[in-house]
Scaffold this motif. Structure first.
Motif, short mmCIF file in Angstrom:
data_model
loop_
_atom_site.label_atom_id
_atom_site.label_comp_id
_atom_site.label_asym_id
_atom_site.label_seq_id
_atom_site.Cartn_x
_atom_site.Cartn_y
_atom_site.Cartn_z
N GLN A 82 -31.93 -41.33 50.06
CA GLN A 82 -31.34 -41.51 48.74
C GLN A 82 -31.61 -42.92 48.23
O GLN A 82 -31.70 -43.87 49.01
N THR A 88 -26.50 -45.27 39.87
CA THR A 88 -27.05 -43.92 39.94
C THR A 88 -27.58 -43.66 41.35
O THR A 88 -27.96 -44.59 42.06
N ASN A 188 -17.78 -39.19 43.46
CA ASN A 188 -18.56 -38.07 42.94
C ASN A 188 -20.01 -38.14 43.41
O ASN A 188 -20.60 -37.12 43.78
N SER A 189 -20.59 -39.34 43.41
CA SER A 189 -21.98 -39.48 43.85
C SER A 189 -22.11 -39.17 45.34
O SER A 189 -23.06 -38.51 45.77
N MET A 191 -20.10 -37.28 47.11
CA MET A 191 -19.88 -35.84 47.28
C MET A 191 -21.14 -35.06 46.95
O MET A 191 -21.47 -34.06 47.61
N ASN A 192 -21.86 -35.50 45.93
CA ASN A 192 -23.09 -34.81 45.55
C ASN A 192 -24.13 -34.92 46.66
O ASN A 192 -24.79 -33.93 47.02
N PHE A 193 -24.27 -36.12 47.23
CA PHE A 193 -25.20 -36.28 48.34
C PHE A 193 -24.76 -35.44 49.53
O PHE A 193 -25.58 -34.78 50.19
N THR A 194 -23.47 -35.43 49.81
CA THR A 194 -22.95 -34.63 50.91
C THR A 194 -23.26 -33.15 50.70
O THR A 194 -23.65 -32.45 51.64
N THR A 195 -23.09 -32.68 49.48
CA THR A 195 -23.41 -31.28 49.18
C THR A 195 -24.87 -30.98 49.47
O THR A 195 -25.20 -29.94 50.06
N GLN A 196 -25.76 -31.89 49.07
CA GLN A 196 -27.19 -31.67 49.28
C GLN A 196 -27.53 -31.58 50.76
O GLN A 196 -28.39 -30.78 51.16
N HIS A 243 -13.97 -30.90 50.95
CA HIS A 243 -15.23 -30.65 50.25
C HIS A 243 -16.28 -30.04 51.19
O HIS A 243 -16.93 -29.05 50.84
#
Length: 488
Positions: A82, A88, A188-189, A191-196, A243
């Motif tokens: 990342q 961002t 939020n950022s 969490m998004n990386f974690t989701t990926q 999450h």
């Protein structure tokens, strides 16, 4: 007790059950650097050699973040997952990105290994900028990221050079380390990386657990705000665990804490044991099972006083006792300073680091707890004035392991020693603490002196053997060496 099987592998429920029931205990090793190896062949041989040693679980970083000075430049070579820059986050899904992590997970499965994937790190010292300092002798220097320089050290050269919490905080223009836990944009950022990452391996039989963070604390290279408490860090774990569970119902979720406690802190997840049912008297010759209780301030202080009394008596019998007080009317009396030394439980147990491992372990979605043992970087108990430094270090490690097992038993979940190690005199010149980028005990080439920091090889072997035996007898679910050497 049995859990259900999903797609040919054990669910998180079953793995947790197996650990609790002692059916699955493991010896593991840390290979945080594995995805950063240059070739797939290197990864394959490393995992193969680890498997050949009988190791069952490997623990590694599932994060590898960076920021780059040039706004329009990203690295062509090397592994990065990342890019965190100016508020961002961009995710690299290419061959030198998360596809590299895919390779590690797939090869681990082929070698019959489980993988613990840690999602972020507490430690990320600020990289060196515009440095003209050259390392001397065996010294290890900070990686220079000055634009236009020919960097001699590659990324990922050190375990704390993979990004982490402070990378987010700096690049989002914030000030305090604990804002990683509370700032909505950062959360939020992340969490998004974690989701990926998590969504890639929902059905992988190689994943042992999702470790939410390595050694989370209120502070790091960046200081903490005045408002950070143990509840701050506990709440973050609960939020992220929820999450991860919403994405992956199949695998364990674990805490990556170092085991710090807060015996007198308020709890977000207090223990609520059911009343003990009446039980028959034990059979003749058998001891009645004692009820698991959490570690308390009273217990810590009582045991320390008793340990000091025993060692003092032993020194007295051996004729090696050194009086440490003042003499009044023919009797030795301890000084006020000496008396005060025994009053507090110390930073490992009073919430100084903003971590309450018991409270975190008791979060419903957390499957097992963790702790580490690195006496070179952390003191784990009081210093007994009647014992030498090595014996103090050895005994404090034993007590730390026993206390962790006790805390886990009170919660009713397993605990894993996820990293331990001792620096020897021979490798002290290359030892870099987790919050530094230089080797502070490197020999000074300008003089004839040599570093005497560290234990001897014999002492290291003795300590490891003692701690292994203690962990096994205390009922730990896992014991993980910091790193294991493998060779092709």
């Amino acid at each position: 007790m049995a859990g259900k099987h999903i797609d040919g592998f054990s669910s998180g429920v079953q793995l947790q059950t197996e650990m609790i029931c002692s059916d699955f205990r493991y010896i593991g090793t840390n290979v945080y650097w594995l995805p950063s190896l240059n070739t797939n062949e290197d990864i394959w041989y490393t995992l193969g050699n680890i498997s050949a040693l009988g190791i069952k679980v490997v623990r590694l970083w599932a994060f590898n973040g960076e920021f780059f000075i040039h706004v329009d430049t990203v690295p062509v070579n090397g592994t990065w997952f990342q890019l965190v820059r100016n508020g961002t986050v961009s995710i690299n899904d290419g061959p030198n990105g998360l596809q590299k992590l895919d390779t590690v997970v797939q090869m681990a499965e082929q070698h019959g290994l489980y993988v613990i994937l840690s999602l972020t790190n507490n430690w990320y010292p600020l990289p060196l900028l515009n440095s003209t300092v050259q390392p001397g002798g065996n010294a290890i220097s900070t990686r220079d990221v000055t634009p236009g320089t020919n960097n001699t050290l590659p990324r990922n050269y050190l375990s704390n050079d993979y990004g982490g919490m402070d990378l987010y905080v700096r690049q989002f223009g914030l000030e305090y380390h604990d804002q990683f836990y509370t700032n909505p944009s950062i959360l939020n950022s992340f969490m998004n990386f974690t989701t990926q990452v998590v969504s890639r391996y929902v059905n992988s039989p190689a994943i042992f657990s999702w470790e939410l963070a390595n050694d989370p604390r209120c502070n790091s290279t960046l200081s903490s705000s005045s408002g950070c408490t143990t509840e701050t860090v506990t709440q973050w774990h609960a939020t992220v665990a929820t999450h991860v569970r919403s994405i992956d119902p199949n695998h364990l979720i674990s805490a990556g804490t170092s085991g710090f406690m807060c015996t007198d802190c308020p709890k977000l997840y207090p223990l609520n044991p059911a009343p003990a049912a009446p039980s028959a008297s034990p059979a003749p010759g058998k001891k009645k099972r004692t009820k698991a209780v959490p570690v308390t301030t009273e217990q810590i202080l009582r045991e320390r006083a008793e340990s000091r009394r025993r060692s003092r008596e032993a020194a007295k019998r051996a004729g090696t006792l050194k009086q440490d007080g003042i003499r009044i009317r023919g009797r030795w009396v301890s000084t006020a300073t000496r008396r005060q030394e025994t009053q507090g439980v110390g930073s490992n147990y009073d919430g100084t680091y903003g971590v309450d491992s018991q409270d975190i372990m008791n979060i419903p979605y957390i499957g097992f707890g963790s702790f580490t043992l690195f006496p070179d970087q952390q003191s784990y108990g009081f210093t007994d004035p009647y014992l030498d430094s090595y014996t103090n270090m050895l005994n404090s490690g034993i007590d730390w392991i026993i206390k962790q097992a006790q805390s886990a038993a009170a919660v009713g979940k397993p605990s894993a020693l996820t990293g331990f190690g001792l620096v020897t005199q021979s490798n002290a010149p290359n030892f870099v603490p987790f919050n530094m980028t230089t080797a502070p005990y490197a020999s000074d080439t300008s003089s004839n002196s040599s570093s005497t920091y560290g234990v001897t090889n014999i002492q290291q072997t003795d300590a490891y053997s003692t701690w292994f035996s203690t962990g096994i007898s205390a009922g730990l679910g896992a014991i993980t060496q910091y790193q294991v050497r493998t060779a092709r």
